[in-house]
Design an enzyme around this catalytic site. Structure first.
Site: not given
Ligand code: PLP
Length: 374
Positions: A143, A171, A195, A320
């Site tokens: 990501n 991603q 999504g 995040c």
């Molecule tokens: N895995 C990856 C590689 C991500 O980029 C993300 C998004 O931030 C996630 C997992 C987590 O996704 P979600 O926001 O749907 O929990």
């Protein structure tokens, strides 16, 4: 756009009836509710088609964080005597922090290193797997850098060693072809999607579970999702995920053609006009939409504040973890010089970006970098 994407109007229109008009509970016995089961199954088929899976092997979740947790949980439950997990140092926090929690519960976790380009050595994976290994969790596309892991080869190694393989494909979806079909596809046992990275709303994800892979629920409750995940289905979001998956599949052929020249223009423009700027991530083994650049001598935070004032949305790592002062764990894993991880930013584009936006982003980046260097 690696942080999130807009809901497409077509997606929103597909969802609209399921808020105020068709608001029944799919588990109800009367038609007003039960007819929504078919709506959910249509969405499941649309998601399955995006990844070359059979509908039956796709379950809906609330997000990829849940999908990632649920997959690793299922693999550990199925191999309760095995106390070893293999993952990489550059996974998303939804995998890394789950692994950290498992370490506290007595598991041993191997965090595979990556090289300066963010690439994994398959020999390291081979060497890390032991008779104690319950699961390997390695992502498809990073990501922060867009670097692609060799998922096909990883799956072959895991299969040969009899270890379950989970792939976080969040991603990759909508950006590269994902195929988990039995003969020609990636032989992953679990594969996570969300999504909101491909124009569906936030709050809905999916987990692919290969037919013969073990699964025990992370969320216990009612009989929804064939007893695999309790909780009343959020029909509008599921419909949105299905529609977005259908559109992502339709647009995939054009994705690279549209987004790569924009990304390359931005990247080449920055690297050629800003001294001491360095690309993080392999030049070619990478998503077409992502560029991650270290601006030596300039702190990410200062750059991001000034770029934000210019109306440019970039980041210094995963959205995040944006509230933490920690430098990017991904760039830190790639480069020994820790300044590189504190002085980088990520731009992530979408096929809906336009040339004038990229020109503006380049001009603003050059302007603020010069300002901060003087
Ligand atoms: N895995 C990856 C590689 C991500 O980029 C993300 C998004 O931030 C996630 C997992 C987590 O996704 P979600 O926001 O749907 O929990």
């Amino acid at each position: 756009h690696n942080a999130t994407t807009s809901v497409l109007h077509e997606v929103f229109e597909a969802m609209r009836p399921y808020f105020c008009e068709e608001w029944g509970n799919p588990s109800s016995t009367y038609k007003f509710g039960s007819k929504l089961k078919a709506v959910i199954e249509t969405a499941r088929a649309q998601v399955a088609e995006l990844i070359g899976a059979h509908s039956r092997d796709v379950m809906f979740t609330s997000c990829a964080t849940e999908s990632n947790n649920a997959a690793i949980h299922a693999a550990l439950k199925a191999n309760s005597a095995k106390k070893h997990i293999v993952t990489s140092a550059v996974e998303h926090s939804s995998v890394l922090n789950y692994c950290l929690a498992m370490e506290k519960d007595g598991y041993r976790v191997t965090y595979l290193p990556v090289d300066r380009d963010g690439l994994l050595k398959l020999a390291d994976l081979e060497n890390a797997i032991t008779d104690e290994t319950a699961v390997v969790s390695l992502m498809w596309a990073n990501n922060e850098t867009g670097v692609l892991f060799p998922v096909k080869e990883i799956a072959v190694i895991c299969r040969a060693r009899g270890v379950l393989y989970h792939c976080d494909a969040v991603q990759a979806a909508g950006k590269v072809e994902i195929d988990v079909s039995p003969d020609v596809g990636i032989q992953a046992d679990y594969l996570s999607l969300t999504g909101h990275k491909f124009h569906a709303p936030k709050g809905v994800g999916a987990l692919y579970v290969r037919r013969k892979a073990p699964f025990s629920p992370l969320i216990h409750g009612g009989h929804q999702e064939r007893n695999l995940r309790g909780g009343t289905e959020c029909v509008p979001l599921i419909v949105g995920l299905g529609k977005a998956a259908e559109l992502a599949r339709k647009h995939l052929a054009d994705y690279e053609k549209k987004v790569r020249p924009l990304r390359d223009g931005l990247e080449e423009g920055i690297l050629s006009s800003i001294p001491n700027a360095e690309l993080n991530g392999h030049k070619t083994q990478r998503l077409a939409n992502t560029t991650n650049i270290t601006f030596h001598g300039i702190e990410s935070e200062a750059l991001l504040i000034l770029l934000d004032k210019e109306g440019i949305c970039a980041s210094s790592g995963s959205a995040c973890l944006a509230d933490s002062a920690e430098p990017s764990h991904v760039v830190k894993a790639m480069k020994s010089d820790t300044a590189a991880a504190r002085q980088m930013i990520r731009f992530s584009l979408d096929q809906n970006n336009e040339t004038n936006q990229i020109r503006a982003a380049l001009a603003s980046t050059v302007k603020v970098a010069r300002m901060l260097r003087t």
